[in-house]
Every structure is written in structure tokens, then in C-alpha cells.
Scaffold this active site. Sequence first.
Site, PDB file in Angstrom:
ATOM      1  N   GLN A 152      34.516  47.789  41.527  1.00 16.31           N
ATOM      2  CA  GLN A 152      33.521  47.658  40.328  1.00 16.31           C
ATOM      3  C   GLN A 152      32.253  47.065  40.703  1.00 16.31           C
ATOM      4  O   GLN A 152      31.219  47.445  40.329  1.00 16.31           O
ATOM      5  CB  GLN A 152      33.907  46.714  39.376  1.00 16.31           C
ATOM      6  CG  GLN A 152      35.002  47.048  38.648  1.00 16.31           C
ATOM      7  CD  GLN A 152      34.499  46.025  37.415  1.00 16.31           C
ATOM      8  OE1 GLN A 152      33.923  46.258  36.741  1.00 16.31           O
ATOM      9  NE2 GLN A 152      35.337  44.719  37.462  1.00 16.31           N
ATOM     10  N   ILE A 153      32.171  45.985  41.326  1.00 16.39           N
ATOM     11  CA  ILE A 153      30.844  45.357  41.560  1.00 16.39           C
ATOM     12  C   ILE A 153      30.112  46.275  42.759  1.00 16.39           C
ATOM     13  O   ILE A 153      28.821  46.490  42.409  1.00 16.39           O
ATOM     14  CB  ILE A 153      30.988  43.882  42.166  1.00 16.39           C
ATOM     15  CG1 ILE A 153      31.662  42.908  41.079  1.00 16.39           C
ATOM     16  CG2 ILE A 153      29.682  43.328  42.637  1.00 16.39           C
ATOM     17  CD1 ILE A 153      31.645  41.670  41.564  1.00 16.39           C
TER      18      ILE A 153
ATOM     19  N   GLY B 283      37.865  41.778  48.347  1.00 15.41           N
ATOM     20  CA  GLY B 283      39.001  40.797  48.522  1.00 15.41           C
ATOM     21  C   GLY B 283      40.333  41.244  47.700  1.00 15.41           C
ATOM     22  O   GLY B 283      40.374  42.380  47.219  1.00 15.41           O
TER      23      GLY B 283
ATOM     24  N   ARG C  24      48.405  30.697  42.906  1.00 11.17           N
ATOM     25  CA  ARG C  24      47.045  30.384  43.122  1.00 11.17           C
ATOM     26  C   ARG C  24      47.210  30.475  44.632  1.00 11.17           C
ATOM     27  O   ARG C  24      46.119  31.055  45.562  1.00 11.17           O
ATOM     28  CB  ARG C  24      46.545  29.004  42.788  1.00 11.17           C
ATOM     29  CG  ARG C  24      44.972  29.243  42.846  1.00 11.17           C
ATOM     30  CD  ARG C  24      44.528  27.780  41.846  1.00 11.17           C
ATOM     31  NE  ARG C  24      44.468  26.761  42.561  1.00 11.17           N
ATOM     32  CZ  ARG C  24      43.752  25.990  43.211  1.00 11.17           C
ATOM     33  NH1 ARG C  24      42.371  26.636  42.934  1.00 11.17           N
ATOM     34  NH2 ARG C  24      43.918  24.605  43.916  1.00 11.17           N
TER      35      ARG C  24
ATOM     36  N   GLN D 164      37.479  38.838  59.099  1.00 17.60           N
ATOM     37  CA  GLN D 164      36.173  39.510  58.919  1.00 17.60           C
ATOM     38  C   GLN D 164      34.907  38.809  59.495  1.00 17.60           C
ATOM     39  O   GLN D 164      34.070  39.164  59.844  1.00 17.60           O
ATOM     40  CB  GLN D 164      35.743  39.857  57.331  1.00 17.60           C
ATOM     41  CG  GLN D 164      36.652  40.826  56.911  1.00 17.60           C
ATOM     42  CD  GLN D 164      36.543  41.512  55.748  1.00 17.60           C
ATOM     43  OE1 GLN D 164      35.633  40.976  54.776  1.00 17.60           O
ATOM     44  NE2 GLN D 164      37.027  42.902  55.205  1.00 17.60           N
TER      45      GLN D 164
ATOM     46  N   ASN E 257      36.141  35.970  45.150  1.00 18.00           N
ATOM     47  CA  ASN E 257      36.723  34.899  44.944  1.00 18.00           C
ATOM     48  C   ASN E 257      38.100  34.602  45.619  1.00 18.00           C
ATOM     49  O   ASN E 257      38.634  35.232  46.116  1.00 18.00           O
ATOM     50  CB  ASN E 257      37.065  34.872  43.388  1.00 18.00           C
ATOM     51  CG  ASN E 257      36.028  34.447  42.603  1.00 18.00           C
ATOM     52  OD1 ASN E 257      35.059  33.495  42.939  1.00 18.00           O
ATOM     53  ND2 ASN E 257      35.699  35.159  41.507  1.00 18.00           N
TER      54      ASN E 257
ATOM     55  N   ASP F 203      26.122  32.463  37.660  1.00 16.58           N
ATOM     56  CA  ASP F 203      26.360  31.260  36.684  1.00 16.58           C
ATOM     57  C   ASP F 203      24.916  30.655  36.406  1.00 16.58           C
ATOM     58  O   ASP F 203      24.835  30.344  35.175  1.00 16.58           O
ATOM     59  CB  ASP F 203      27.012  30.172  37.463  1.00 16.58           C
ATOM     60  CG  ASP F 203      28.625  30.828  38.006  1.00 16.58           C
ATOM     61  OD1 ASP F 203      29.256  31.217  37.001  1.00 16.58           O
ATOM     62  OD2 ASP F 203      28.759  31.004  39.154  1.00 16.58           O
TER      63      ASP F 203
ATOM     64  N   ARG G  18      23.548  32.988  33.973  1.00 13.99           N
ATOM     65  CA  ARG G  18      24.361  32.881  32.804  1.00 13.99           C
ATOM     66  C   ARG G  18      23.655  31.761  31.884  1.00 13.99           C
ATOM     67  O   ARG G  18      23.482  31.660  30.684  1.00 13.99           O
ATOM     68  CB  ARG G  18      25.768  32.631  32.967  1.00 13.99           C
ATOM     69  CG  ARG G  18      26.343  33.975  33.335  1.00 13.99           C
ATOM     70  CD  ARG G  18      27.859  33.459  33.620  1.00 13.99           C
ATOM     71  NE  ARG G  18      28.525  34.881  33.833  1.00 13.99           N
ATOM     72  CZ  ARG G  18      29.468  34.861  34.533  1.00 13.99           C
ATOM     73  NH1 ARG G  18      30.125  33.852  35.243  1.00 13.99           N
ATOM     74  NH2 ARG G  18      30.185  35.980  34.630  1.00 13.99           N
TER      75      ARG G  18
ATOM     76  N   HIS H 143      32.325  27.996  42.091  1.00 12.11           N
ATOM     77  CA  HIS H 143      32.038  28.886  41.150  1.00 12.11           C
ATOM     78  C   HIS H 143      33.612  29.280  40.572  1.00 12.11           C
ATOM     79  O   HIS H 143      34.288  30.025  40.931  1.00 12.11           O
ATOM     80  CB  HIS H 143      31.757  30.396  42.131  1.00 12.11           C
ATOM     81  CG  HIS H 143      31.877  31.502  41.316  1.00 12.11           C
ATOM     82  ND1 HIS H 143      30.988  31.688  40.113  1.00 12.11           N
ATOM     83  CD2 HIS H 143      32.679  32.493  41.129  1.00 12.11           C
ATOM     84  CE1 HIS H 143      31.570  33.045  39.561  1.00 12.11           C
ATOM     85  NE2 HIS H 143      33.044  33.205  40.139  1.00 12.11           N
TER      86      HIS H 143
ATOM     87  N   SER I 278      32.917  40.824  35.059  1.00 16.62           N
ATOM     88  CA  SER I 278      31.589  41.209  35.336  1.00 16.62           C
ATOM     89  C   SER I 278      31.359  41.890  36.445  1.00 16.62           C
ATOM     90  O   SER I 278      31.593  41.417  37.534  1.00 16.62           O
ATOM     91  CB  SER I 278      30.893  39.727  34.859  1.00 16.62           C
ATOM     92  OG  SER I 278      31.599  38.554  35.122  1.00 16.62           O
TER      93      SER I 278
HETATM   94  P1  NAI Z   1      37.616  45.207  42.460  1.00 13.30           P
HETATM   95  O1  NAI Z   1      38.907  45.048  42.594  1.00 13.30           O
HETATM   96  O2  NAI Z   1      37.092  46.165  41.584  1.00 13.30           O
HETATM   97  O3  NAI Z   1      36.737  45.703  43.741  1.00 13.30           O
HETATM   98  C1  NAI Z   1      37.342  44.975  44.856  1.00 13.30           C
HETATM   99  C2  NAI Z   1      37.296  45.932  46.162  1.00 13.30           C
HETATM  100  O4  NAI Z   1      37.568  45.286  47.467  1.00 13.30           O
HETATM  101  C3  NAI Z   1      38.208  46.939  46.158  1.00 13.30           C
HETATM  102  O5  NAI Z   1      37.760  48.479  46.199  1.00 13.30           O
HETATM  103  C4  NAI Z   1      39.203  46.767  47.395  1.00 13.30           C
HETATM  104  O6  NAI Z   1      40.004  47.941  47.673  1.00 13.30           O
HETATM  105  C5  NAI Z   1      38.396  46.063  48.230  1.00 13.30           C
HETATM  106  N1  NAI Z   1      39.237  45.281  49.247  1.00 13.30           N
HETATM  107  C6  NAI Z   1      40.351  44.806  49.231  1.00 13.30           C
HETATM  108  N2  NAI Z   1      40.572  43.858  50.418  1.00 13.30           N
HETATM  109  C7  NAI Z   1      39.492  44.448  51.133  1.00 13.30           C
HETATM  110  C8  NAI Z   1      39.291  44.129  52.549  1.00 13.30           C
HETATM  111  N3  NAI Z   1      39.998  43.458  53.242  1.00 13.30           N
HETATM  112  N4  NAI Z   1      38.141  44.741  53.015  1.00 13.30           N
HETATM  113  C9  NAI Z   1      37.264  45.341  52.405  1.00 13.30           C
HETATM  114  N5  NAI Z   1      37.524  45.709  51.034  1.00 13.30           N
HETATM  115  C10 NAI Z   1      38.562  45.077  50.669  1.00 13.30           C
HETATM  116  O7  NAI Z   1      36.866  43.988  42.019  1.00 13.30           O
HETATM  117  P2  NAI Z   1      35.323  43.494  41.639  1.00 13.30           P
HETATM  118  O8  NAI Z   1      35.434  43.388  40.186  1.00 13.30           O
HETATM  119  O9  NAI Z   1      34.272  44.392  42.360  1.00 13.30           O
HETATM  120  O10 NAI Z   1      35.181  42.007  42.349  1.00 13.30           O
HETATM  121  C11 NAI Z   1      35.184  41.787  43.594  1.00 13.30           C
HETATM  122  C12 NAI Z   1      35.273  40.292  43.788  1.00 13.30           C
HETATM  123  O11 NAI Z   1      34.072  39.483  43.359  1.00 13.30           O
HETATM  124  C13 NAI Z   1      36.603  39.720  43.208  1.00 13.30           C
HETATM  125  O12 NAI Z   1      36.945  38.650  43.725  1.00 13.30           O
HETATM  126  C14 NAI Z   1      35.961  38.747  42.049  1.00 13.30           C
HETATM  127  O13 NAI Z   1      36.754  37.657  41.692  1.00 13.30           O
HETATM  128  C15 NAI Z   1      34.640  38.340  42.658  1.00 13.30           C
HETATM  129  N6  NAI Z   1      33.589  38.119  41.598  1.00 13.30           N
HETATM  130  C16 NAI Z   1      32.623  36.929  41.798  1.00 13.30           C
HETATM  131  C17 NAI Z   1      31.681  36.700  40.962  1.00 13.30           C
HETATM  132  C18 NAI Z   1      30.724  35.568  41.622  1.00 13.30           C
HETATM  133  O14 NAI Z   1      29.898  35.182  40.492  1.00 13.30           O
HETATM  134  N7  NAI Z   1      30.978  35.035  42.712  1.00 13.30           N
HETATM  135  C19 NAI Z   1      31.416  37.200  39.781  1.00 13.30           C
HETATM  136  C20 NAI Z   1      32.385  38.484  39.549  1.00 13.30           C
HETATM  137  C21 NAI Z   1      33.292  38.764  40.378  1.00 13.30           C
END
Ligand code: NAI
Length: 331
Positions: free
Chosen positions: A15-16, A89, A98, A112, A131, A159, A162, A187, A242
Site C-alpha cells: 500500500q505505501i 516487512g 509481538r 537486507q 515497523n 508523526d 500529524r 514510532h 495510513s
Molecule cells: P503492506 O503489507 O501493504 O506492504 C508491505 C509489502 O512488503 C508487501 O508488498 C510485502 O509483500 C512486502 N514484503 C514483505 N516482506 C518483504 C521482504 N522481505 N522484502 C521486500 N518486501 C517485503 O504494508 P504497508 O501498509 O505498505 O506498510 C508497510 C510498513 O510500513 C508496515 O510495516 C507498516 O507498519 C509500516 N508503517 C510505518 C509508518 C511510519 O510512520 N513509520 C506509517 C505507516 C506504516
Amino acid sequence: AKEPARVLVTGAAGQIGYALVPMIARGVMLGPDQPVILHMLDIPPAAEALNGVKMELVDAAFPLLKGVVATTDVVEACTGVNIAVMVGGFPRKEGMERKDVMSKNVSIYKSQASALEKHAAANCKVLVVANPANTNALILKEFAPSIPEKNITCLTRLDHNRALGQISERLSIQVSDVKNVIIWGNHSSTQYPDVNHATVKTPAGEKPVRELVKDDAWLNAEFITTVQQRGAAIIKARKLSSALSAASSACDHIHDWVLGTPEGTWVSMGVYSDGSYNVPAGLIYSFPVTCQNGEWKIVQGLSIDEFSRKKLDLTADELSEEKALAYSCLA
Ligand code: NAI
């Protein structure tokens, strides 16, 4: 013309990633005169979706986009990159402890780290978004000892943004007139959004946020919890976490790191603690920083009252615990 910069986005099929790659290709991250080559990494189950994103990048005909590498091979993904945005991730699933989530992610970041260390361009700047962001960044740092620690950061700019947004809504003013909030620490919900040094641009000059809001009870309680819990509120509303705001803030983080913060303005970044503000050295902790010539520097000398001190310590304690948990997962 400038040489293209190679920008890695891991988890690019997520998504991101879907929100982030078009922003990078449009010049939001590195500026409108910096061509880019996107390197997108995901895992084999997402390979087809990743290829779909690559097709859309071609279809969007971005003038600044000089090439796209879409791959499930971590070495190919990391080769020659100048900027690495680590979004990939393992998500927390229902019923998972956790420790299980931590264990999956620290092993991803450990491997990585080695790939980046061996194959990225010299002086590659790394931003960890996934995360637990601070602890993933710490593991990446520990297992990429030849990458200078100043080059490894995590995202708390969302954050920070926000917090700016909440103040602007409360005062019914432009968000661009608010500055110098601080996110301290992790975070996570223990982060401390601090407005004690924040100011607002008014026709009568810069005024402290505390003077304009006039409601210490709101600033010391509801404001803080709203920022801390905003991620959960978005999930509740969207049934997804988000993404556009995370992607936009990731662009802000790299943009300001590379191109500099405006005079008199600081931003929040998760960086390797040198013990400033009595935060234990050796944690990745969010501090107020200014950036110049591609380097961040922690803002020094801000007064920390007793209320704030407790909150800085609480979030540091959580990070020390996470660090211990991460190491126990690797042992
Ligand atoms: P998502 O699940 O839509 O996308 C994550 C992607 O990572 C998936 O396409 C998955 O296949 C891929 N992935 C998994 N293992 C992998 C690996 N070993 N190597 C490469 N790609 C891999 O999740 P979303 O919503 O895009 O969020 C991504 C991360 O960002 C989550 O951990 C979320 O908690 C974190 N996050 C952090 C924020 C911050 O402010 N620091 C804010 C919002 C989200």
C-alpha cells in the site's frame, strides 16, 4: 543534466509503495530537476503485482523517471542505490505475539543490511519505514557496520506532520504557518509529541503555540494521545493503515535530509542516539534535527521540563526493551 539518482523502495507492491513510487517519479522526494531510476523490491508472492506497478509507472510517462528495476532479488534491488526506503516487512497478523512479529522483521532487516552494505552506492542514505521502524533501523545499522551510522534513519516525520496538522486544525490556521513541533522517541504509542518549542507565524510575528492555544489541559493530554493514536484511528476509518500520508512524509524526510531544512526550522527524524538529552546512546530515537549539505544534526540546548523528561525516558525505556527483544530473536 544531472545524473539520475537510484532510489530503492522495498515492499513496493504494498500500500505505501503504491502511493510512494509515483511521488518519487514526479520529483516530490528529490526535487523537480533530479532524474530518478526506481528500484522496486518485493517478495515472490507479490511479483506479479509488482510487475503491475511497473507497468503503471511506464503508462504514467513521468518525464523524470529514467528507468525501473522491479525485482524479487535483493542483490539486484540494492545494486548502486543512492537512497534506500525500506517499507517491506512482515505485518502483524491476528493472534501473533509481538515477539513473533519482531523475529520475522529483524531477520528481514539483518539480511537486507548485508545486501545494502555490499551493493549500494557509497554514502547511500537509508530510511526505514516498516515497523517496528526504530528497531528495524537499529538492526540494519548493526548488521551493516561499514555504512556510517549517520546514514541510517527511521521515519517519524509522519508523526511530526500529524502534530503540525492537529495544531493547525485546533487554531484554524494554515499548517505551513506552524513549525518546530518535536516527536521524541519511538514510532509507537509511547512517542512524545512535544509542542513546548513550537511556534506559529502570525501577522504580529512568531508566537509560541502554547500562548495561542491557551489550553494546557488539551496540549498536555488530548493533543498528545491524538497524535500517538492517529495510526489506529486511520486503520479504524479506512480498514487499512495510513499509506498516502506515510508515503508523503517519507518524501519529506528524504527531501529535507538531502536538500536541507529551511533556516530556523527543524524536523523530527529517528537517528542513532549519541546521548543527547540523556537519551541512551545506541538506540535509534526520534530527535529534532536540522539538515544541511546532506547531513542531519540534533538540535541542542532545548529546555526539557519535568513533564517532558518523564515522557522522553518512558519511550527510551520501550526502545531499550525492543532492542533486547530484537537481540533475543537473533540469538
Ligand atoms: P503492506 O503489507 O501493504 O506492504 C508491505 C509489502 O512488503 C508487501 O508488498 C510485502 O509483500 C512486502 N514484503 C514483505 N516482506 C518483504 C521482504 N522481505 N522484502 C521486500 N518486501 C517485503 O504494508 P504497508 O501498509 O505498505 O506498510 C508497510 C510498513 O510500513 C508496515 O510495516 C507498516 O507498519 C509500516 N508503517 C510505518 C509508518 C511510519 O510512520 N513509520 C506509517 C505507516 C506504516
